[in-house]
Scaffold this motif. Structure first.
Motif, PDB file in Angstrom:
ATOM      1  N   UNK A   1       0.570 -30.553 -41.393  1.00 50.46           N
ATOM      2  CA  UNK A   1       0.919 -30.389 -40.005  1.00 50.46           C
ATOM      3  C   UNK A   1       0.679 -31.733 -39.310  1.00 50.46           C
ATOM      4  N   UNK A   2       1.704 -32.259 -38.669  1.00 48.38           N
ATOM      5  CA  UNK A   2       1.505 -33.520 -37.948  1.00 48.38           C
ATOM      6  C   UNK A   2       0.943 -33.236 -36.551  1.00 48.38           C
ATOM      7  N   UNK A   3       0.625 -34.283 -35.811  1.00 48.41           N
ATOM      8  CA  UNK A   3      -0.047 -34.070 -34.526  1.00 48.41           C
ATOM      9  C   UNK A   3       0.837 -33.375 -33.496  1.00 48.41           C
ATOM     10  N   UNK A   4       2.142 -33.574 -33.556  1.00 54.54           N
ATOM     11  CA  UNK A   4       3.046 -32.866 -32.640  1.00 54.54           C
ATOM     12  C   UNK A   4       3.054 -31.376 -32.962  1.00 54.54           C
ATOM     13  N   UNK A   5       3.131 -31.053 -34.239  1.00 55.99           N
ATOM     14  CA  UNK A   5       3.099 -29.649 -34.652  1.00 55.99           C
ATOM     15  C   UNK A   5       1.758 -29.015 -34.301  1.00 55.99           C
ATOM     16  N   UNK A   6       0.675 -29.771 -34.425  1.00 49.93           N
ATOM     17  CA  UNK A   6      -0.660 -29.277 -34.066  1.00 49.93           C
ATOM     18  C   UNK A   6      -0.710 -28.929 -32.574  1.00 49.93           C
ATOM     19  N   UNK A   7      -0.238 -29.839 -31.739  1.00 50.22           N
ATOM     20  CA  UNK A   7      -0.235 -29.591 -30.296  1.00 50.22           C
ATOM     21  C   UNK A   7       0.658 -28.391 -29.953  1.00 50.22           C
ATOM     22  N   UNK A   8       1.791 -28.264 -30.627  1.00 51.73           N
ATOM     23  CA  UNK A   8       2.676 -27.125 -30.382  1.00 51.73           C
ATOM     24  C   UNK A   8       2.015 -25.812 -30.803  1.00 51.73           C
ATOM     25  N   UNK A   9       1.297 -25.819 -31.917  1.00 55.15           N
ATOM     26  CA  UNK A   9       0.599 -24.613 -32.369  1.00 55.15           C
ATOM     27  C   UNK A   9      -0.479 -24.208 -31.371  1.00 55.15           C
ATOM     28  N   UNK A  10      -1.223 -25.181 -30.845  1.00 50.54           N
ATOM     29  CA  UNK A  10      -2.251 -24.886 -29.841  1.00 50.54           C
ATOM     30  C   UNK A  10      -1.595 -24.289 -28.594  1.00 50.54           C
ATOM     31  N   UNK A  11      -0.491 -24.877 -28.162  1.00 49.27           N
ATOM     32  CA  UNK A  11       0.231 -24.353 -26.994  1.00 49.27           C
ATOM     33  C   UNK A  11       0.692 -22.923 -27.240  1.00 49.27           C
ATOM     34  N   UNK A  12       1.277 -22.665 -28.408  1.00 49.48           N
ATOM     35  CA  UNK A  12       1.817 -21.342 -28.701  1.00 49.48           C
ATOM     36  C   UNK A  12       0.730 -20.287 -28.905  1.00 49.48           C
ATOM     37  N   UNK A  13      -0.365 -20.657 -29.543  1.00 52.50           N
ATOM     38  CA  UNK A  13      -1.413 -19.693 -29.850  1.00 52.50           C
ATOM     39  C   UNK A  13      -2.401 -19.477 -28.721  1.00 52.50           C
ATOM     40  N   UNK A  28       1.354 -40.821 -40.550  1.00 53.59           N
ATOM     41  CA  UNK A  28       2.098 -41.691 -41.453  1.00 53.59           C
ATOM     42  C   UNK A  28       3.555 -41.243 -41.469  1.00 53.59           C
ATOM     43  N   UNK A  29       4.449 -42.165 -41.763  1.00 58.26           N
ATOM     44  CA  UNK A  29       5.868 -41.828 -41.832  1.00 58.26           C
ATOM     45  C   UNK A  29       6.434 -42.226 -43.188  1.00 58.26           C
ATOM     46  N   UNK A  30       7.545 -41.583 -43.552  1.00 62.44           N
ATOM     47  CA  UNK A  30       8.204 -41.974 -44.796  1.00 62.44           C
ATOM     48  C   UNK A  30       9.154 -43.132 -44.526  1.00 62.44           C
ATOM     49  N   UNK A  31       9.907 -43.530 -45.532  1.00 60.63           N
ATOM     50  CA  UNK A  31      10.779 -44.699 -45.397  1.00 60.63           C
ATOM     51  C   UNK A  31      11.902 -44.501 -44.388  1.00 60.63           C
ATOM     52  N   UNK A  32      12.160 -43.238 -43.997  1.00 61.90           N
ATOM     53  CA  UNK A  32      13.215 -42.961 -43.017  1.00 61.90           C
ATOM     54  C   UNK A  32      12.651 -42.710 -41.619  1.00 61.90           C
ATOM     55  N   UNK A  33      11.334 -42.819 -41.461  1.00 58.48           N
ATOM     56  CA  UNK A  33      10.705 -42.671 -40.155  1.00 58.48           C
ATOM     57  C   UNK A  33      10.246 -41.265 -39.816  1.00 58.48           C
ATOM     58  N   UNK A  34      10.379 -40.313 -40.743  1.00 57.19           N
ATOM     59  CA  UNK A  34       9.948 -38.939 -40.471  1.00 57.19           C
ATOM     60  C   UNK A  34       8.445 -38.810 -40.661  1.00 57.19           C
ATOM     61  N   UNK A  37       7.000 -35.055 -43.256  1.00 60.44           N
ATOM     62  CA  UNK A  37       7.274 -34.932 -44.676  1.00 60.44           C
ATOM     63  C   UNK A  37       5.957 -34.668 -45.394  1.00 60.44           C
ATOM     64  N   UNK A  38       5.863 -33.556 -46.108  1.00 64.15           N
ATOM     65  CA  UNK A  38       4.628 -33.175 -46.778  1.00 64.15           C
ATOM     66  C   UNK A  38       4.153 -34.194 -47.797  1.00 64.15           C
ATOM     67  N   UNK A  39       5.089 -34.945 -48.387  1.00 66.13           N
ATOM     68  CA  UNK A  39       4.697 -35.956 -49.367  1.00 66.13           C
ATOM     69  C   UNK A  39       3.982 -37.131 -48.712  1.00 66.13           C
ATOM     70  N   UNK A  40       4.203 -37.342 -47.437  1.00 64.69           N
ATOM     71  CA  UNK A  40       3.608 -38.475 -46.718  1.00 64.69           C
ATOM     72  C   UNK A  40       2.299 -38.075 -46.039  1.00 64.69           C
ATOM     73  N   UNK A  41       2.232 -36.842 -45.558  1.00 63.63           N
ATOM     74  CA  UNK A  41       1.048 -36.394 -44.833  1.00 63.63           C
ATOM     75  C   UNK A  41      -0.136 -36.242 -45.784  1.00 63.63           C
ATOM     76  N   UNK A  42      -1.244 -36.805 -45.404  1.00 62.86           N
ATOM     77  CA  UNK A  42      -2.479 -36.679 -46.177  1.00 62.86           C
ATOM     78  C   UNK A  42      -3.631 -36.608 -45.190  1.00 62.86           C
TER      79      UNK A  42
END
Length: 86
Positions: A1-13, A28-34, A37-42
């Protein structure tokens, strides 16, 4: 979960608007700027501490307590004891 998704979850819940940028470091972002991506998030120990501090602050806001009260917590995460300031 990235920080935007975290903030959205807090807002929704919890119906709380929080600024993910002030609570958590940039994702962190992947080579395309996303950044969702679960492979990039750690999670490093330092990032884990930031999520714990954010959760404490949000938890205090959710129950109507002051978010600025300093605290020291000791948390066991897998085989590691972490002391964090809130």
């Amino acid at each position: 979960m990235n920080r935007t998704e975290y903030a959205n979850a807090i807002r929704d819940l919890l119906a709380l608007e929080v600024d993910g940028r002030s609570l958590l470091p940039a994702d962190d972002t992947d080579e395309h700027g996303f950044d969702n991506n679960g492979d990039v998030l750690s999670i490093s120990p330092a990032l884990f501490e930031r999520y714990l501090a954010a959760a404490r602050k949000i938890g205090r806001l959710a129950v109507g307590r002051s978010p600025s009260k300093p605290a020291i917590d000791t948390t066991r995460f897998r085989n590691c004891w972490c002391r964090t300031a809130g």
